[in-house]
Design an enzyme around this catalytic site. Sequence first.
Site, mmCIF file in Angstrom:
data_model
loop_
_atom_site.group_PDB
_atom_site.id
_atom_site.type_symbol
_atom_site.label_atom_id
_atom_site.label_comp_id
_atom_site.label_asym_id
_atom_site.label_seq_id
_atom_site.Cartn_x
_atom_site.Cartn_y
_atom_site.Cartn_z
ATOM 1 N N PRO A 35 0.793 -1.235 0.000
ATOM 2 C CA PRO A 35 0.000 0.000 0.000
ATOM 3 C C PRO A 35 0.825 1.287 0.000
ATOM 4 C CG PRO A 35 0.052 -0.924 2.189
ATOM 5 C CD PRO A 35 0.792 -1.890 1.313
ATOM 6 N N CYS A 36 1.460 1.579 -1.110
ATOM 7 C CA CYS A 36 2.234 2.816 -1.207
ATOM 8 C C CYS A 36 1.342 4.050 -1.142
ATOM 9 C CB CYS A 36 3.087 2.821 -2.470
ATOM 10 S SG CYS A 36 2.183 2.545 -4.003
#
Length: 352
Positions: free
Chosen positions: A314-315
């Site tokens: 989850p950047c």
Amino acid sequence: MLFDLPADHNTLYHALLERTAAYDGQVYVGVAGTGVFCRLICPARKPKSQNCTFFPTVGACIEAGYRACKRCHPLQPAVAADPAIAALLAALDARPAHRWSEVDIARMGFDLSTIRRSFKRQFAMTFLEMARQRRLREGFETIATGSKMIEAHVESPAAFRTAFAQLLGRAPGNFDRNPLLFADWITTPLGDMISISSNSQLHLLEFIGRRALRTEIGKLDMLAKGKLGIGRTDPGEQIKDELGAFFGGTSAAFRTPLAMAGSPFTRAVWDKLRRIAPGETRSYSQIAKSIGRPAAIRAVARANGENQIALVIPCHRVIGANGALTGYGGGLWRKQKLLEIERQYKAQDSTP
């Protein structure tokens, strides 16, 4: 509530089963597999809950790659409001594989700027964007289901090959027939995505509009020594199910096995990203400190940008030190939406 929908997934699914008129015009349902979107009062046979994604507008359905149902006619209000829209949508239905251009629109006697504004107003996309997305999606699904001859399913094979090559960097006929890696198309409420997986791991998951997508696919093609093909795998199907649950509001957990190719430092950053709980965010400096490299803020940012497995790694949960949204390959508007969705999961977890 996800995407400003008037109710949660289970309530809307029950309304679909009961054909509840109160939600007509407020909610639409996209059905995985058929690629069709409907009004909730549609008389067609009802799909399974896990195959349903609910949208607040017709435009959101189209942007996600769905085409209008021919039984409940969800486009009827837009068609009634503008005869030009009706004519162009009918032309698109008649020739979905045609490579539409401004010349085609002009030949039908329409003013280009007027048509552009009308479609943007009704659907948040131009007619040409709608036509291109539909051509790509249907062509991709034709190949993914095992068709040997794309020519048998599209009006203009040459046009489709060109469009497909622009997206994936290779014409359909040049994909390996015994691949090691398989590309597939996934429809989500935030737009279409492409997954690439082996029979054991997910290697890529990206939104179609990401600028680096073609480069990322090229690297995987080299890794597979040219053995990149089209098709479905167990990890590919698993990530579809998990994305459906995520956007459906039932689960933010991703358990699909991943192939995280990168340096030890990059993998350490990605591991920290995966430890950020849904609904929470971190700055680049916080991540750098957490891996014992407080001065490596720029390196952390690069590792974040090199992530090619969106949502699962989850950047989008990384923000600026001042709390502002920072760059996101899928677009800042998507980043904002993802964070809004995940705040709902955090709220659910904190409910006694």
